[in-house]
Design an enzyme around this catalytic site. Structure first.
Site, short mmCIF file in Angstrom:
data_model
loop_
_atom_site.label_atom_id
_atom_site.label_comp_id
_atom_site.label_asym_id
_atom_site.label_seq_id
_atom_site.Cartn_x
_atom_site.Cartn_y
_atom_site.Cartn_z
N PHE A 30 0.83 -1.20 0.00
CA PHE A 30 0.00 0.00 0.00
C PHE A 30 0.86 1.25 0.00
O PHE A 30 1.86 1.33 0.73
CB PHE A 30 -0.86 0.07 1.27
CG PHE A 30 -1.78 -1.08 1.50
CD1 PHE A 30 -1.33 -2.23 2.14
CD2 PHE A 30 -3.10 -1.00 1.11
CE1 PHE A 30 -2.20 -3.30 2.38
CE2 PHE A 30 -3.98 -2.05 1.36
CZ PHE A 30 -3.53 -3.20 1.98
N ASP A 31 0.47 2.25 -0.74
CA ASP A 31 0.99 3.60 -0.57
C ASP A 31 0.37 4.13 0.73
O ASP A 31 -0.63 3.58 1.22
CB ASP A 31 0.57 4.43 -1.79
CG ASP A 31 1.00 5.88 -1.68
OD1 ASP A 31 0.33 6.74 -2.28
OD2 ASP A 31 2.01 6.16 -0.99
N GLY A 32 0.93 5.19 1.27
CA GLY A 32 0.42 5.73 2.53
C GLY A 32 -0.65 6.79 2.30
O GLY A 32 -1.84 6.55 2.47
#
Lengths: 394, 253
Positions: free
Chosen positions: A239-241
């Site tokens: 996941f990206d943040g």
């Protein structure tokens, strides 16, 4: 150049202390998998039966599926982690799409029916779905009575005339997909809610946006030519943040006022939790399943692994992200703070089955290096980033 | 002693008895009881009518049409009101049958009714058990572009259940005729939509249902395979006007 810092979460000490032993992030125990007669690797715990192509009395080609010890019935939607996928991301349908675009719907359906016994090839979501099934097999082994499993539902606005071809394809690839909605052109969004969908994957960005607006985690997937091999025994989700796990509030600051202001803002607000983003719930669902493996002493062996891959930097802006995750009670196995470095090479090392990012720039960068990346069209980045290549169209 | 009287509606052109799909509807299903001389009207009826209109548009000599018989079993409803309401709304009713509850099934059989629609569950069940295909009309509030007919796939893939439901044969021939009717229209913009739902089987059994229907000449527009998931949430989205299966299935599940 800022160094890329990899933080296996167990080594962060003061910032984040998961229970359990320290992990070498690279070491993932590969389970023994012996190939079955039709070439698909199946794990040794699944009963191996010879799979034959057979046609039932009505001429539908099916393969007898290997039957495991427990009766494989579908879980109740409220108990399961429901992943809804469209036919265009589960399988490759570019040729048929062209027929539709060039010759219209009647010809498209005629073509589909004519080719009914030719299964589609796997699409971008296929390895991810296979990995979900692997996790299910492991869960069933440990908890034979539990309904806390992944449930994969095919949700397509395809016409039911394509149904037989889709079902033949599901059987051909030995997918355990027992539920579907073929809406014949009407919006599938209502059905996502009816299925209590935890994650929706589609090739249609508009549908994905609609789902996000309804509070359902969703992402757009694209077909890429280059695909690196991924694990068949461990599901890996990255996941990206910002604007994926977290809200886009910090990205807004960055876009409006630049990097310095962003850093200042993050520092000033270090102890304030970030607001949640569209994929937080899905990470949470993964975490719940992970805990089921930990409870049976299978932390090292866990067939689910999660990653945070963020442009934030570990020493500064990353702290707020970690504190937020910790306050939410969410464990993430590895957090990679790239401090602005390109994500492609890191993802290529991780080899996730899927990577979620809100910026097409990163999605394309990942795809160029063979990672299956899904775009989450959420937040302020949508006004700034347009896809370089046209996405798949209906 | 015959207590049934059948009145032909002279306002409406009579259908070809051999080719038309005879659908009987109870007056209670069409007219909501209301104060005043003229009753309100249900939703499904205009949609049935629209199918006929569109069929005739395509082919003015079309004989495969819905032939609607309006059946009154309630002696409270005055026959004159029923006939005048029908005329007032311009409903395409071919015949009126003023019958009684006891004579209902016989009335249906005598009139060669292929589908009986009612809002009364007990009534529909009674009819179905005597071998006439019947279905409950849904409580449709929202207007619809097309008449949505739902088929219960579980009945289709269970050929050997014991005892075989009385209305099984009627269901099969009706679905074949309906398929023929559906085939007059293209994929999009059809005034008739056929929706298949399988409740308990997995994707393979839904595939069998699709194949079986196709072999009878019925191509389905939408298909939903529930594999044991609760039907309610899906049904409330699908909003069928009526549901055909073994026996009588409640739309409010």
């Amino acid at each position: 150049f800022a160094a890329v810092l990899m933080f296996p979460m167990s080594l962060l000490g003061i910032l984040y202390c998961p229970r359990g032993m320290s992990l070498d992030p690279v070491q993932v125990k590969e389970l023994n998998v012996s190939p079955s007669p039709n070439g698909d690797s199946r794990a040794s715990w699944e009963e191996e039966e010879v799979e034959e192509e057979e046609e039932d009395r009505l001429g539908i080609a099916t393969k007898t599926k290997p039957v495991s010890v427990t009766d494989l019935s579908s879980p109740k939607p409220e108990n399961a982690v429901t992943v809804a996928v469209s036919s265009r991301v589960l399988f490759r349908t570019e040729l048929e799409q062209r027929v539709f675009e060039q010759k219209g719907v009647e010809e498209y359906l005629r073509y589909q029916i004519e080719h009914e016994n030719e299964p589609f090839a796997p699409g971008p979501a296929f390895p991810f779905v296979k990995a979900l099934e692997t996790v299910n097999a492991r869960l069933r082994e440990l908890y034979p009575q539990s309904e806390e499993l992944f449930d994969i539902v095919l949700v397509t606005y395809n016409h039911a005339h394509v149904g037989i071809r889709l079902i033949n394809t599901i059987n051909h690839h030995n997918l355990f997909i027992e539920r579907f909605c073929m809406t014949g052109g009407s919006s599938p969004i209502g059905y996502l809610k009816a299925w209590q969908t935890n994650l929706y994957l589609s090739a249609d960005a508009d549908k994905v946006r609609e789902a996000l607006a309804e509070g359902i985690a969703a992402a757009t997937m694209f077909m890429t030519e280059k695909l690196t091999e991924v694990s068949e025994s461990q599901l890996r989700v990255a996941f990206d943040g910002d604007a994926v796990l977290f809200s886009d509030e910090s990205e807004r600051i960055f876009k409006a006022h630049g990097l310095d202001k962003f850093f200042q803002h993050e520092q000033d607000n270090e102890d304030t939790l970030l607001d949640h983003g569209p994929l937080k719930g899905f990470l949470e669902a993964l975490g719940k399943l992970q805990k089921k493996f930990y409870a049976k002493g299978q932390r090292l062996d866990c067939p689910i692994r999660t990653y945070l891959v963020t442009a934030r930097s570990a020493a500064s802006s990353g702290i707020r992200a970690l504190k937020t995750l910790r306050a939410w009670g969410l464990e993430i196995d590895e957090a990679l703070f790239l401090a602005g470095a390109p994500k492609g090479p890191m993802l290529e090392k991780i080899r996730p089955h899927i990577y979620f990012d809100d910026q097409m720039f990163h999605v394309e960068g990942a795809a160029e290096m063979g990672t299956v990346a899904a775009h989450v069209p959420y937040g302020v980045a949508q006004k700034h980033n347009q896809p370089q290549k046209p996405g798949a169209r209906k | 002693m015959e207590m049934v009287s059948t009145v032909q509606n002279t306002d409406v052109k009579q259908k070809d008895a051999d080719r038309a799909l005879v659908v009987a509807v109870t007056t209670r299903a069409v007219f909501d009881a209301a104060a005043g001389d003229v009753y309100g009207m249900g939703v499904a009826f205009p949609l049935l009518q629209k199918v006929n209109e569109r069929l005739l548009e395509k082919n003015p000599a079309e004989s495969l049409l819905f032939d609607v018989v309006l059946i009154a079993t309630d002696s409270q409803q005055q026959s004159s009101r029923i006939i005048s309401s029908t005329s007032h709304y311009g409903l395409e009713v071919g015949r009126f049958c003023f019958s009684s509850r006891e004579d209902l099934v016989e009335t249906l059989v005598v009139n060669n009714v292929q589908l009986f629609l009612s809002t009364d569950r007990d009534e529909a069940l009674q009819v179905s058990q005597k071998g006439v295909l019947s279905a409950l009309l849904g409580r449709q509030e929202a207007p619809s572009e097309s008449l949505r007919v739902m088929l219960c796939g579980d009945a289709i893939v269970r050929p050997d259940c014991d005892p075989v439901p009385a209305s099984r044969g009627a269901a099969q021939s009706f679905s074949a005729r309906l398929g023929e009717m559906r085939g007059r229209f293209g994929v999009s913009g059809s005034p008739l939509s056929i929706v298949l739902v399988t409740s308990s089987g997995g994707s393979k059994s839904c595939g069998v249902a699709l194949q079986t229907l196709r072999s009878r000449g019925l191509s389905v527009d939408e298909a939903y395979c529930l594999a044991g998931a609760p039907r309610g949430p899906i049904l409330s989205l699908l909003r069928p006007h009526f549901l055909l299966g073994d026996g009588v299935i409640d739309l409010e599940d």
